[in-house]
Design an enzyme around this catalytic site. Structure first.
Site, PDB file in Angstrom:
ATOM      1  N   ARG A 111     -12.058  15.793   7.893  1.00 31.45           N
ATOM      2  CA  ARG A 111     -12.936  16.081   6.762  1.00 31.45           C
ATOM      3  C   ARG A 111     -14.341  16.392   7.250  1.00 31.45           C
ATOM      4  NH1 ARG A 111     -11.358  10.580   3.846  1.00 31.45           N
ATOM      5  NH2 ARG A 111      -9.115  10.906   3.711  1.00 31.45           N
TER       6      ARG A 111
ATOM      7  N   ASN B 235       0.873  -1.167   0.000  1.00 27.43           N
ATOM      8  CA  ASN B 235       0.000   0.000   0.000  1.00 27.43           C
ATOM      9  C   ASN B 235       0.910   1.217   0.000  1.00 27.43           C
ATOM     10  OD1 ASN B 235      -1.746   2.106   0.501  1.00 27.43           O
ATOM     11  ND2 ASN B 235      -2.725   1.194   2.274  1.00 27.43           N
TER      12      ASN B 235
ATOM     13  N   HIS C  65     -13.000   2.769   0.394  1.00 33.85           N
ATOM     14  CA  HIS C  65     -12.936   1.719   1.418  1.00 33.85           C
ATOM     15  C   HIS C  65     -13.607   0.424   0.947  1.00 33.85           C
ATOM     16  CE1 HIS C  65     -12.936   5.270   4.452  1.00 33.85           C
ATOM     17  NE2 HIS C  65     -11.684   4.879   4.253  1.00 33.85           N
TER      18      HIS C  65
ATOM     19  N   GLU D  26      -7.977  -5.521   5.107  1.00 35.78           N
ATOM     20  CA  GLU D  26      -7.852  -5.201   3.692  1.00 35.78           C
ATOM     21  C   GLU D  26      -6.665  -5.910   3.051  1.00 35.78           C
ATOM     22  OE1 GLU D  26      -9.087  -0.737   3.063  1.00 35.78           O
ATOM     23  OE2 GLU D  26      -8.356  -0.974   5.108  1.00 35.78           O
TER      24      GLU D  26
ATOM     25  N   ARG E  50      -2.650  -2.095  -3.366  1.00 38.79           N
ATOM     26  CA  ARG E  50      -3.835  -1.279  -3.149  1.00 38.79           C
ATOM     27  C   ARG E  50      -3.780  -0.107  -4.126  1.00 38.79           C
ATOM     28  NH1 ARG E  50      -4.948   3.569   0.999  1.00 38.79           N
ATOM     29  NH2 ARG E  50      -7.193   3.750   0.694  1.00 38.79           N
TER      30      ARG E  50
END
Length: 406
Positions: free
Chosen positions: A240, A7, A179, A385, A90
């Protein structure tokens, strides 16, 4: 088969080496501060953590150091690099082109590059990781696993925005969601825990951490998700804002003398719980601790964070005309019993859910946290993941597929 999962971020590389015979993690770690002073590698093997300081000017050198560690006499788990049979990457944004994981070819890599305008902070970094791996491990097959892929079966009524259709045609402005690898993993795992067919369940997956999104997974398909064209839409997150009235952008431009770019930067990096707590923290652990102690600013931020999650759960229960299970995952979802309890008790009673307070004390472990008489099952499923990426990689390589159909 041994699979290396990568990743690659703008200044970091997360990695895991897995033996897919048993799905055991042999080693994992993080290359930090690439191209920045103080770069280092945090390498974990055999339950031990090793911190190795090293100058790391670029991703290729960072990955080279990782490969050296994996074959090192003291820190390694491989006799030589030929034991790595595949690499899974990823990739954040696959646009509309990739609805599943794919073996990376020159054509695929070029397509990922053309999609960088959709994820300018992420895709270029992912590409650097892919190119470095292809150079350092020549001949080893590489697979791309996309954050957006799981959401590509959403119907148009869920992914189109009510703006002039020409903007979708010209610029592909639509809801993509993110996600996806996490939502896919935890929804499948929830079905396994429940002992019920994945393609016959309505599941709401609540992936909440510093970044956060919720997905409605109906009969094994993501039919809606809270993040949109970018990861800014949806829930309140660490920094955010999530959903706001878009007219606020123009208002702040005028009143504060800011550019649109500056306002968007505020919404991405200075908002969320960080903004709500007047700059105190973007870490929900800090905010939760202070909220429990009675700090009114942190308590309000915590309430807003929970309220937005509850609103989306309600919306997705309506979108699927029912729900069988609600699954909490990711950093906050897995590790905040009080957040889970308050959401269930304060907002979800109409669904017939009651929290089992003893079961809900769990952190980072699989657990059903609703009472046996609840009409909807609430549960915690830690996300994985990396394992999902490794599984896709193994399946594609073993079957010789160009594309894995989800």
């Amino acid at each position: 088969m041994k699979v290396l999962v990568i990743n690659s971020g703008s200044s970091s590389i997360k990695y895991q080496l897995l033996d897919m015979t048993s799905e055991k993690v042999l080693s994992k770690g993080l290359v930090e501060r690439i191209g920045i002073n103080g770069s280092r590698i945090v390498h974990r093997v055999n339950g031990e953590k090793h911190i190795l300081d090293h100058e790391i000017p670029d991703h290729e050198i960072g990955l080279k150091l990782v490969l050296d560690l994996l074959t090192d006499e003291k820190y390694g788990v491989l006799k030589n690099l030929s034991e790595i049979e595949a690499v899974g990457h990823r990739v954040v944004h696959g646009g509309e082109r990739f609805a599943s994981s794919v073996k990376i070819t020159d054509e695929v890599l070029k397509t990922i590059e053309t999609l960088s305008f959709l994820a300018p902070l992420h895709n270029p970094a992912n590409i650097m990781g892919i190119k470095s791996a292809m150079k350092l491990l020549p001949g080893v097959p590489q697979v791309g696993v996309f954050d957006t892929a799981f959401h590509q079966k959403m119907p148009p009524k869920a992914y189109l925005y009510a703006i002039p259709y020409e903007y979708y045609e010209k610029y592909k402005i639509r809801r993509y969601g993110f996600h996806g690898t996490s939502h896919r993993y935890v929804s499948k795992r929830a079905a396994e825990i429940l002992g019920k067919p994945y393609d016959q369940l309505k599941i709401i997956t609540v992936h909440v951490g510093n970044g956060a999104s919720i997905a409605a997974v109906k009969n094994g398909v993501s039919v809606d998700t809270s993040m949109g064209f970018t990861p800014l839409e949806g829930l309140v997150m660490g920094t955010r804002s999530g959903d706001i009235d878009p007219a606020i952008v123009e208002f702040l431009e005028k009143e504060e003398g800011l550019s649109a770019k500056e306002v968007v930067n505020i919404l991405n990096k200075k908002s969320g719980v960080l903004g709500l707590t007047k700059g105190f923290s973007s870490d929900m652990r800090d905010i939760e601790d202070n909220a429990i102690e009675g700090d009114p600013v942190c308590r309000l931020a915590f309430d807003i964070y929970e309220y937005r999650i509850a609103k989306y759960i309600g919306a997705y229960a309506a979108a699927m005309n029912g729900v069988d299970a609600i699954v909490f995952t990711a950093g906050v979802g897995e590790n905040s019993p009080i957040m889970r309890e308050e959401i269930i008790e304060n907002y979800l009673g109409y669904l017939g859910i009651s929290v089992d307070k003893e079961a809900n004390k769990v952190r980072g472990e699989e657990k059903i946290i609703s009472t046996p008489d609840s009409k909807v099952t609430a549960m915690v499923v830690p996300t994985n993941e990396e394992l999902m990426i490794a599984r896709d990689t193994k399946e594609i390589i073993e079957k010789g597929l160009d594309e894995l159909k989800l």
